[in-house]
Design a protein around this motif. Structure first.
Motif, PDB file in Angstrom:
ATOM      1  N   SER A 159      34.956  39.886  54.963  1.00 24.84           N
ATOM      2  CA  SER A 159      35.708  38.789  54.355  1.00 24.84           C
ATOM      3  C   SER A 159      34.726  37.835  53.685  1.00 24.84           C
ATOM      4  O   SER A 159      33.695  37.492  54.263  1.00 24.84           O
ATOM      5  CB  SER A 159      36.504  38.055  55.425  1.00 24.84           C
ATOM      6  N   LEU A 160      35.065  37.403  52.489  1.00 26.78           N
ATOM      7  CA  LEU A 160      34.229  36.426  51.782  1.00 26.78           C
ATOM      8  C   LEU A 160      34.838  35.032  51.841  1.00 26.78           C
ATOM      9  O   LEU A 160      34.368  34.123  51.176  1.00 26.78           O
ATOM     10  CB  LEU A 160      34.041  36.858  50.322  1.00 26.78           C
ATOM     11  N   VAL A 175      40.326  45.226  42.072  1.00 31.16           N
ATOM     12  CA  VAL A 175      38.911  45.471  42.329  1.00 31.16           C
ATOM     13  C   VAL A 175      38.117  44.676  41.302  1.00 31.16           C
ATOM     14  O   VAL A 175      38.467  44.640  40.121  1.00 31.16           O
ATOM     15  CB  VAL A 175      38.575  46.976  42.222  1.00 31.16           C
ATOM     16  N   ARG A 176      37.032  44.041  41.759  1.00 29.58           N
ATOM     17  CA  ARG A 176      36.136  43.275  40.890  1.00 29.58           C
ATOM     18  C   ARG A 176      34.757  43.934  40.954  1.00 29.58           C
ATOM     19  O   ARG A 176      33.970  43.646  41.849  1.00 29.58           O
ATOM     20  CB  ARG A 176      36.053  41.825  41.366  1.00 29.58           C
ATOM     21  N   PRO A 177      34.445  44.877  40.055  1.00 26.66           N
ATOM     22  CA  PRO A 177      33.147  45.558  40.114  1.00 26.66           C
ATOM     23  C   PRO A 177      31.999  44.667  39.635  1.00 26.66           C
ATOM     24  O   PRO A 177      32.095  44.010  38.609  1.00 26.66           O
ATOM     25  CB  PRO A 177      33.327  46.762  39.194  1.00 26.66           C
ATOM     26  N   VAL A 178      30.914  44.669  40.426  1.00 26.29           N
ATOM     27  CA  VAL A 178      29.686  43.955  40.061  1.00 26.29           C
ATOM     28  C   VAL A 178      28.689  45.012  39.606  1.00 26.29           C
ATOM     29  O   VAL A 178      28.116  45.733  40.420  1.00 26.29           O
ATOM     30  CB  VAL A 178      29.086  43.179  41.256  1.00 26.29           C
ATOM     31  N   LEU A 192      30.710  34.828  44.982  1.00 29.47           N
ATOM     32  CA  LEU A 192      29.927  35.938  44.440  1.00 29.47           C
ATOM     33  C   LEU A 192      28.418  35.749  44.604  1.00 29.47           C
ATOM     34  O   LEU A 192      27.716  36.692  44.961  1.00 29.47           O
ATOM     35  CB  LEU A 192      30.270  36.167  42.967  1.00 29.47           C
ATOM     36  N   LEU A 193      27.914  34.556  44.362  1.00 27.57           N
ATOM     37  CA  LEU A 193      26.462  34.355  44.423  1.00 27.57           C
ATOM     38  C   LEU A 193      25.921  34.563  45.832  1.00 27.57           C
ATOM     39  O   LEU A 193      24.905  35.245  46.013  1.00 27.57           O
ATOM     40  CB  LEU A 193      26.083  32.978  43.886  1.00 27.57           C
TER      41      LEU A 193
END
Length: 150
Positions: free
Chosen positions: A148-149, A12-15, A130-131
């Motif tokens: 999906s990114l 997981v990559r929390p922003v 991300l941006l």
């Protein structure tokens, strides 16, 4: 657990965001690029949900106050591993704002950025998607749920 197994797990990559200012909290990348920024990477435990893994990290490890996790989840394959998925989740405070020390709780070198500032500075951001993901979140054109990114 050996490194081969830990590299294959989902993460997981929390922003962590400041909604009123449209800022996200990033940490310096470990790459050779001195202008690189990234998100924390949290290995998921077997059977753990995306939200529980993010909450475990932010509440227990980083000691943040109560949080809200957006229903929007970005999904990418792991670039540094042949298997595993990375999930990007947007996190904001349950109260109106973060305490001033939230930046230092994540990492002493962490910085608040807007997506426009990152683009203007020519910063290298990982994951690269991300941006656009955050612009879609801010502007409200991404649907809730997992997307999906790639």
């Amino acid at each position: 657990m050996d490194d081969a197994h830990s590299d294959s797990r989902d993460v997981v990559r929390p922003v962590v965001i400041d909604s009123p200012r449209r800022q996200l909290l990033l940490i310096p990348s470990e790459s050779d690029d001195e202008n690189g920024w990234t998100l924390p990477t949290v290995p998921m435990r077997p059977g753990e949900t995306i939200r529980r893994a993010a909450s475990r990290y932010l509440r227990r490890t980083v000691h943040l106050p109560p949080i809200r996790i957006s229903p929007l989840i970005g999904r990418l394959s792991r670039r540094n591993s042949v298997v595993g998925v990375q999930f990007v989740v947007v996190v904001r405070p349950a109260a109106e704002s973060w305490p001033s020390a939230v930046r230092f709780a994540i990492a002493p070198e962490a910085c608040w950025w807007t997506t426009a500032e990152l683009r203007s500075a020519g910063a290298v951001v990982e994951p690269a998607e991300l941006l656009d993901f955050m612009d879609g979140y801010w502007e409200g054109w991404l649907p809730d749920g997992e997307i999906s990114l790639e």
